[in-house]
Each structure stands twice: as structure tokens, then as C-alpha cells.
Design a protein around this motif. Structure first.
Motif: not given
Length: 139
Positions: A88-92, A129, A132-135, A137
Motif C-alpha cells: 500500500p502507498m501513502k498517496k493512493k 524518501e 517512506e512512500q509505502f504505507d 510500519s
């Protein structure tokens, strides 16, 4: 009549030699088939080994291990990119970007692990960076 008797003895000797040679080659073929089966079994076991894939940062030493390990025989660039893309990505709706996956070193690392018999993880170096793009932990 003696002529036929002498010829039958020489044919008997030739038949005996052919029988001994045939037995030798049959034994050799049997041993070769066993050796081939053992070799194929070892190769099959090597290809079934589970290879972990780890995204790892150099700066902060954070890492993200993909939840499902690859079997050595299914480890290839396409499958790897697909499974990373399932994180999953932080920006859908945005596609992930990891610079290392565009480098020749990436394909060389995949090939090295595929050909090796040593069980080692595939480590994909990332920047902070990029990871951190992945959603998820981060460990």
C-alpha cells in the motif's frame, strides 16, 4: 564338420564378450540414472528455497521485508516489481519509485541469487524518501 565346430566356438566367445560388455554398459547406465535423479532432486530443492526480499535504507538503517518470500525459481524482475507494487502507498493511486530497480546492479543481484545455492536475502537499497512512500510500519 570340424569347421562348423571351430566357428561355433568363436561365435560363443564373441557372444560372451558382447554379454559382458552389455552388462557393463547396463550397470553404467543404471548408475548414471541414479546420479541424475539425485542431482535433479537437489536442484529441485534449491529452486524451492524461499528468498526474502528486503527494502533497506542506508541512511537510517530502516528496512521493510516483503511479507511473502519468493521461491528461487519464481524470482525475476517482473514478479518482484509486481509484489513491491502491491505494498500500500501513502498517496493512493501513485506508483512506487525506487531508483535501484532501474540499475544494471539490480538485475545482476537477482541473477546472482537465482544461480547461487546459498540462502541469502535480496536486499534492495533505498533512500529514506523511497521507503517512506509505502504505507506500512517500518521495522
Amino acid at each position: 564338420m570340424e569347421y562348423l565346430y571351430e566357428n561355433s566356438q568363436s561365435f560363443g566367445l564373441i557372444a560372451d564378450l558382447i554379454g559382458i560388455a552389455g552388462a557393463f554398459f547396463a550397470l553404467f547406465a543404471w548408475l548414471w540414472s541414479i546420479w541424475s535423479m539425485v542431482r535433479a532432486s537437489k536442484e529441485k530443492k534449491r529452486l524451492r528455497q524461499r528468498i526474502p526480499v528486503v527494502l533497506k535504507t542506508r541512511e537510517s538503517l530502516r528496512s521493510l521485508e516483503l511479507p511473502v518470500h519468493f521461491r528461487r525459481d519464481e524470482l525475476n524482475r517482473q514478479e518482484l516489481m509486481g509484489r513491491i507494487g502491491m505494498i500500500p502507498m501513502k498517496k493512493k493511486g501513485k506508483r512506487f519509485e525506487i531508483r535501484y530497480t532501474n540499475q544494471p546492479d539490480f538485475l545482476e543481484a537477482i541473477n546472482r541469487i537465482k544461480e547461487s545455492s546459498v540462502l541469502e536475502p535480496l536486499v534492495i537499497p533505498c533512500s529514506d524518501e523511497e521507503i517512506e512512500q509505502f504505507d506500512v510500519s517500518i521495522k
